[in-house]
Structure formats: C-alpha cells, structure tokens
Design a protein around this motif. Sequence first.
Motif, PDB file in Angstrom:
ATOM      1  N   GLN C 189       1.251   3.218  10.746  1.00 57.56           N
ATOM      2  CA  GLN C 189       2.314   2.335  10.252  1.00 57.56           C
ATOM      3  C   GLN C 189       2.553   2.520   8.749  1.00 57.56           C
ATOM      4  O   GLN C 189       3.385   1.816   8.176  1.00 57.56           O
ATOM      5  CB  GLN C 189       1.949   0.864  10.521  1.00 57.56           C
ATOM      6  N   ASN C 190       1.791   3.423   8.144  1.00 48.01           N
ATOM      7  CA  ASN C 190       1.905   3.640   6.703  1.00 48.01           C
ATOM      8  C   ASN C 190       1.614   2.386   5.892  1.00 48.01           C
ATOM      9  O   ASN C 190       2.313   2.094   4.919  1.00 48.01           O
ATOM     10  CB  ASN C 190       3.324   4.118   6.368  1.00 48.01           C
ATOM     11  N   ARG C 191       0.628   1.630   6.310  1.00 44.70           N
ATOM     12  CA  ARG C 191       0.363   0.356   5.636  1.00 44.70           C
ATOM     13  C   ARG C 191      -1.114   0.234   5.242  1.00 44.70           C
ATOM     14  O   ARG C 191      -1.653  -0.867   5.190  1.00 44.70           O
ATOM     15  CB  ARG C 191       0.747  -0.812   6.550  1.00 44.70           C
ATOM     16  N   LEU C 192      -1.754   1.380   4.957  1.00 53.54           N
ATOM     17  CA  LEU C 192      -3.184   1.333   4.635  1.00 53.54           C
ATOM     18  C   LEU C 192      -3.486   0.512   3.384  1.00 53.54           C
ATOM     19  O   LEU C 192      -4.601   0.040   3.204  1.00 53.54           O
ATOM     20  CB  LEU C 192      -3.738   2.748   4.478  1.00 53.54           C
ATOM     21  N   ASP C 193      -2.467   0.341   2.532  1.00 56.55           N
ATOM     22  CA  ASP C 193      -2.676  -0.458   1.320  1.00 56.55           C
ATOM     23  C   ASP C 193      -3.154  -1.874   1.674  1.00 56.55           C
ATOM     24  O   ASP C 193      -3.841  -2.523   0.893  1.00 56.55           O
ATOM     25  CB  ASP C 193      -1.380  -0.540   0.510  1.00 56.55           C
ATOM     26  N   LEU C 194      -2.812  -2.321   2.863  1.00 53.73           N
ATOM     27  CA  LEU C 194      -3.206  -3.678   3.274  1.00 53.73           C
ATOM     28  C   LEU C 194      -4.713  -3.877   3.305  1.00 53.73           C
ATOM     29  O   LEU C 194      -5.207  -4.964   3.020  1.00 53.73           O
ATOM     30  CB  LEU C 194      -2.635  -3.996   4.664  1.00 53.73           C
ATOM     31  N   ILE C 195      -5.448  -2.809   3.693  1.00 55.10           N
ATOM     32  CA  ILE C 195      -6.902  -3.000   3.758  1.00 55.10           C
ATOM     33  C   ILE C 195      -7.619  -2.395   2.555  1.00 55.10           C
ATOM     34  O   ILE C 195      -8.835  -2.364   2.503  1.00 55.10           O
ATOM     35  CB  ILE C 195      -7.522  -2.492   5.082  1.00 55.10           C
ATOM     36  N   ASP C 196      -6.863  -1.922   1.594  1.00 55.61           N
ATOM     37  CA  ASP C 196      -7.497  -1.480   0.348  1.00 55.61           C
ATOM     38  C   ASP C 196      -7.802  -2.670  -0.548  1.00 55.61           C
ATOM     39  O   ASP C 196      -8.610  -2.596  -1.456  1.00 55.61           O
ATOM     40  CB  ASP C 196      -6.600  -0.486  -0.394  1.00 55.61           C
ATOM     41  N   LYS C 197      -7.120  -3.777  -0.278  1.00 52.03           N
ATOM     42  CA  LYS C 197      -7.369  -4.990  -1.065  1.00 52.03           C
ATOM     43  C   LYS C 197      -8.510  -5.784  -0.430  1.00 52.03           C
ATOM     44  O   LYS C 197      -8.696  -5.755   0.780  1.00 52.03           O
ATOM     45  CB  LYS C 197      -6.101  -5.853  -1.111  1.00 52.03           C
ATOM     46  N   VAL C 198      -9.252  -6.502  -1.272  1.00 55.85           N
ATOM     47  CA  VAL C 198     -10.339  -7.335  -0.758  1.00 55.85           C
ATOM     48  C   VAL C 198      -9.743  -8.579  -0.092  1.00 55.85           C
ATOM     49  O   VAL C 198      -8.932  -9.284  -0.689  1.00 55.85           O
ATOM     50  CB  VAL C 198     -11.298  -7.759  -1.896  1.00 55.85           C
ATOM     51  N   THR C 199     -10.117  -8.802   1.138  1.00 57.26           N
ATOM     52  CA  THR C 199      -9.723 -10.045   1.808  1.00 57.26           C
ATOM     53  C   THR C 199     -10.760 -11.104   1.448  1.00 57.26           C
ATOM     54  O   THR C 199     -11.943 -10.922   1.708  1.00 57.26           O
ATOM     55  CB  THR C 199      -9.692  -9.845   3.332  1.00 57.26           C
ATOM     56  N   PRO C 200     -10.332 -12.182   0.798  1.00 57.62           N
ATOM     57  CA  PRO C 200     -11.318 -13.173   0.336  1.00 57.62           C
ATOM     58  C   PRO C 200     -11.892 -14.012   1.478  1.00 57.62           C
ATOM     59  O   PRO C 200     -11.491 -13.856   2.632  1.00 57.62           O
ATOM     60  CB  PRO C 200     -10.509 -14.053  -0.616  1.00 57.62           C
ATOM     61  N   ALA C 201     -12.809 -14.901   1.127  1.00 59.80           N
ATOM     62  CA  ALA C 201     -13.473 -15.759   2.121  1.00 59.80           C
ATOM     63  C   ALA C 201     -12.436 -16.461   2.983  1.00 59.80           C
ATOM     64  O   ALA C 201     -11.430 -16.961   2.485  1.00 59.80           O
ATOM     65  CB  ALA C 201     -14.350 -16.780   1.404  1.00 59.80           C
ATOM     66  N   LYS C 202     -12.682 -16.468   4.265  1.00 59.79           N
ATOM     67  CA  LYS C 202     -11.755 -17.132   5.182  1.00 59.79           C
ATOM     68  C   LYS C 202     -12.072 -18.618   5.238  1.00 59.79           C
ATOM     69  O   LYS C 202     -13.229 -19.021   5.200  1.00 59.79           O
ATOM     70  CB  LYS C 202     -11.901 -16.518   6.577  1.00 59.79           C
ATOM     71  N   ASP C 203     -11.012 -19.404   5.317  1.00 59.07           N
ATOM     72  CA  ASP C 203     -11.184 -20.843   5.502  1.00 59.07           C
ATOM     73  C   ASP C 203     -11.328 -21.102   7.007  1.00 59.07           C
ATOM     74  O   ASP C 203     -10.363 -20.983   7.757  1.00 59.07           O
ATOM     75  CB  ASP C 203      -9.946 -21.561   4.940  1.00 59.07           C
ATOM     76  N   TRP C 204     -12.540 -21.433   7.404  1.00 55.60           N
ATOM     77  CA  TRP C 204     -12.798 -21.616   8.843  1.00 55.60           C
ATOM     78  C   TRP C 204     -12.511 -23.034   9.310  1.00 55.60           C
ATOM     79  O   TRP C 204     -12.784 -23.376  10.460  1.00 55.60           O
ATOM     80  CB  TRP C 204     -14.267 -21.279   9.167  1.00 55.60           C
ATOM     81  N   SER C 205     -11.975 -23.869   8.411  1.00 60.40           N
ATOM     82  CA  SER C 205     -11.796 -25.270   8.808  1.00 60.40           C
ATOM     83  C   SER C 205     -10.734 -25.422   9.892  1.00 60.40           C
ATOM     84  O   SER C 205     -10.672 -26.442  10.560  1.00 60.40           O
ATOM     85  CB  SER C 205     -11.455 -26.131   7.586  1.00 60.40           C
ATOM     86  N   THR C 206      -9.897 -24.385  10.059  1.00 62.75           N
ATOM     87  CA  THR C 206      -8.900 -24.454  11.136  1.00 62.75           C
ATOM     88  C   THR C 206      -9.504 -24.075  12.481  1.00 62.75           C
ATOM     89  O   THR C 206      -8.868 -24.215  13.510  1.00 62.75           O
ATOM     90  CB  THR C 206      -7.729 -23.487  10.855  1.00 62.75           C
TER      91      THR C 206
END
Lengths: 306, 138, 234
Positions: C189-206
């Motif tokens: 999809q030419n979207r590898l930039d999406l996972i080059d960024k750090v995904t921060p802590a997930k809010d599990w309250s949902t």
Amino acid sequence: MKAGSNLEKVLESGKFAVTAEIGPPQSANPAPLTHHAKMLKGFAEAFNLTDNQTAVVRLSSIASAVIIMREGVEPVIQMTCRDRNRIALQSDLLGAAALGVKNVLCLTGDHQIFGNEKGAKNVFDFDSIVELQVFDQLRREGKQVGGEVIKDPPKAYLGCAENPFATPYEFRVSRLAKKVVAGADFCQTQAIFDMDMFEKWMDEVRSRGLDKKIHILAGVIPMKSAGAARYMKNKVPGMIVPNHIVDRMKNAKDPKEEGIKLCVEQIEHLKSVKGVHGVHIMAVAWEEMVPRIVEMAGLHPRPTVE
Amino acid sequence: MTDRRPKIVGFCCERHGMDAVVMAARSGKQSDASVRLVQVPCTGRVDGLHILKALEDGADAVFVLGCLEKNCYYDTGSIEGRKRVAYVKQMLSEAGIEKERVEMFNAASTNAWAYPEAVAKMVEVARKLGPIGGGERQ
Amino acid sequence: MIVAKRKPINEIAEMLAPYKKVTVVGCRSCVAICLAGGEKEVKMLVSALKVKNKKDGKKQQIEGFVVERQCEKEWIKEVEEKVLESDVTLSMACSLGAQTIGDMYPSHLTFPGLNTGMFGVPEEQGVWSEKCVGCGNCIIHTTGGICPIARCAKSMLNGPCGGSSNRKCEVNLEVDCAWAAIYDRLKIQNRLDLIDKVTPAKDWSTSHSGGRRVYVREDAKLTPHQKKGREGVQ
C-alpha cells in the motif's frame, strides 16, 4: 550522565564495552548469584540479570541485582512486559533506582508458552518500545505515562535488544530506529553466528546514522556442543546458525574448547565491525567461561572510567 | 423367537457400494448377522446424525460402504462419508463409547469380497462388544 | 462472528448427570455458521447423549430445540415453555445465549454446552481464526487492516518481536506473524511510514480492562412511556 553507571561511562567514553549475563536461580537461594558475581567481577562492565527468562519462574531480576551489587558487581536488570502492567513496571523502575540499580534493559518478553507456567495470564500492556518511551519520559521529565508528574524521578541508563535475524529482515533496522527514538541508550543484539548477515544489518544501521545515536553491543553465545548448535539452528525462533558453524562444532575433537575458540574469534571479528561498541556474552548456564573468553579476546583488564 | 444375532446397520451407496453387495449375493455368501442395509445415493449423503440414530435405535455397530475414494461416482462423495464417520467416532470416544462400532469401507463394483468382509468385521466387533449398554439381545 | 467449540461430550454428560429432564437449545446465528451449536449440532449432541445414556443404563429425557438468536430475549420466548418444564437447560449457543436464558429465568438452571472462544472468521471450510479481541478502540487503519492486538501473541503495538521466524509466530509456527503480515500489507500500500513511527502506550480503558462495558444508543432506547405501551400490546 543519565545514570552514571559504569556501563554508561565506558560506552560514553567511546571505549569498547563488555557485558555478560547471569541467570538467576530457580530457587530462593542467593548463593549461585554471589558465587557468579565473585567469579565474574572485573570481567565485564555490567551483568544482565534475566527477568524470568523463557517464562521460567526464577529469583526476581531486581532482587538478583541487589545481591550481586553487594559483591561490588554492576547489574543490568531486564524488565519484560509479560508479567507487569504499566503500574507495576513504573513502580519497579522507581524501586530499582532507589536500590541503586542504574542499567535497565527493556524487553517485551518471551511468551509464557515456552516456560513452566503455561497456564499464566500474560499482561503485555506495553511492548518493549512503549516501555522505553515511558521509562525515558519518566527519567527525563518525571512524568508518568498517565500524566502525573513525580518528584525525584528515577535515574536509569536504558537498553533494548534487537534481533537482526528475525523476519521481516527489511524492517529490523527501522525497529532499532524506533527504539532510538523511544529513548534507548544501548542495544544488545541477539546472538550472532551469521557474520555476513550481521554486517549487512550494520551497514544499514550506519547508513542511517544509528550507530552514532545508540551503542550497539553485539551478542555472542559460546556453545558447548554440536547439539547446542543444532538446537539453536533448528529450535530457537529468530536465530540463524550457518551450516559451517554446526559442522565445525560437529567435527571438533574437543567441542567445548572449539566453542570457546569460535566465540573468541567471533568477538575479534565483531571488534572490527564499524559501529559496534561492545560485546554481550550470553554464556547460558556456562557463566564460568566468561573470564577466559574475555581474556582470550584481549578484553581484560576492563577499563576504568571516572 | 428372539433374534440374538448382532444387529448391524449398513449405509451403502447405490453405485459401487450396492454393486459390490449384489456381486456378493450372486456369489452366494451368507451372513449370520442381522444386517439392515440402507441404500443411499452416495455416502456423501450419510450424515453423522444417521449413524448416531442407528446406534440410538438399537444397532450394535454401523458401517458405511462407498466407492473407492479415487473412483467415486460422485467424485468426492466417499471422502465426505469417511470424514462423517471419523467425526462420529470422535463423538463416541468423547462419550466413552467404543469407536470401533462405526467404520467406513470402500469397494469397487466388482469386489465380491468387500461387502461380506465389512459385515464380518462389524459382526466381530458387535460380538466382542455386545449391545450398547450390555444385556441380552431383546 | 463469535466462534465457539462444543465441550467434550463426557464433560457435558457429567454436568447434566444429576437431572432427569434436559432441554438443549441451539442457536442459528454465529455458532451455527461455525458448526458448533446449530440445528445439526444440537441433534447430533442429543443423539450422542442418548447413546451414552443407553450405554450407562441411565434414564434421562433429552430434547433439542433451536432458536434464531439466543442472545435476544424475544427469540428465547419461543422455547420458554420447554426451558421451564426441564430440570436444566443446556445452551448450545455462545456464552451470551446461555447467559441470556439464565438472566431471563434466574431460578432455572442453564448450563453451557459450548466453550466460547473468539471473534473470528472462517478462513476456509472448517477453519476459523481469531481477528479481534474487542479492545474498544480500533486502530487497523494504521496497521494495514490487520489487528496486531488480536493477531500477535503479545499484542505488540510496535512489533514484530525477535521471535518472528520465516514470517511465522514463535508461539505457533502454523500461524502467520501478524507484524510480518502488517509489514507486507503496508508495503504494497506504500504506507510503511505508518509503522516507522513509535505507537505510544495504548489506553486500554475502552477494553474489558475498563470494566464491563455497556453501550447505549439513546435514540434507539424506548422511553418509559413506549415501554409501557409495548407491555400493553403483549
């Protein structure tokens, strides 16, 4: 200085560092830790204390760290995300720092299916990169992930692990880059047997300038037998052991000696790879060989940096 | 007079299966079992429920006789039949009932021996295990 | 859909052992599609239990029924009589169906005939796989449409871990590494930039971590006046 640990001083002064591993016992007996600490003192900057490695219940890494510190040996505590949520991880970081532990290795952790408590409920609130990011923010700003700002934040020198030999290979350097952004100061790699592949990985690391931003300690494992080589080749996910190494171990008259020799050769080679700032010796259940390996590799005595 | 012979139910496809039955009959082979033969268009039509119902209603053993798997008139029908038999065997095992009471057999139309052999095997099983729940045949 | 698996027959038989009259109720929704608790499975289970009782010399009356959707009270009304005249009801729906019957008839015993496993999809005939854990805050637009929380054994947000070998998961070598799959998908999809960024802590309250979830749509809810009206009609 972030934490002022011996490991940090050696790495930041640009000297070639040595770390090794001490596996805590599967008991409440501190004697094996004391024994190994006495034996290994002075042969590495710091020693990793594994955190219930392969999900086998062992004496806790923080307690182990305190035990070896009594012998004047510096610990690197491993902290996995498998068994603790963000409350426990942050709390343990505060506790470890208060006890004088300065080096922390952030890991996601082996899945419990490999261990002796397969029925465990795992946590994985974080992965290693999130853990690094949270710990980095906590040490720099005293700010917890939930936003609360605390007094007297922990001092810590933060490490990570990376495996150049796991799939997808194309993403492995990017993952290291993410760990740098998240706050890692040093990186211990998975054990290296395939030098060509490692060098290719290092080429990319250097081309992205990552070797200037993080200290890479190349991982090595001394092998006792051809069986060990075959086991790592076939049974350990994310490990590559080339055939020529298995053959060499198989054809050796004295496999243990050969294993040591091979390990020393590997260290010699790794010393020459640009961007490698140290080695990490994982002598699993063979800690007594570390002094010999370090001496044979010309890495003894260890430097003192003030 | 009560019939004390083992009670066997056989589901038999109307292609190679029945042809093999007819071949056996022509060759004059006799069986001393009480075999209730149920003709089905194809063993792929045999449902696990049919087999269980037969056991529920008093059969000591049930077999399914279909075409050879590589020569099935409906191509994959006898493969389906085998899978259904395997699932019923699993259910029986879970329930603590001897899974040998249910078997799948395959035959080419000219195999005069196939049907008598299937019956003989099931009779042997039924004799060894007796009626489900034990006791004398009513 | 919700994917479930029948409990072993001996376990079911043991649960039902003390009772004389058993009503088995299946469901024509998810569990029928995943071949665990539809009409066919109910009939086969009833038959197998009868064969087992015959073997054990046990007298027990067992009858099977199926409703359209066992998690909805309206459908259960169809079998209310059969449920209440039995000593125990064995639900062959997912746990939601079993709990709905249980909640409707609190003094009546309702037992589970299935083990409810996952939110999954049929991959091929006879194979179902987990793809969602209901975390309550979907992120798959950032991961190539593949959920790392459900499909990675360690729910990693910045994977893959170091155990990904040959693009398979170290926990189960038959299963694809979710992060290898995410990488491949984003690459095409030419979207590898999406996972080059750090995904921060997930809010599990949902997620379930935030406690039992109740979703409400005010516009769909009946007012007390409307409820009264409906009761009147019934």
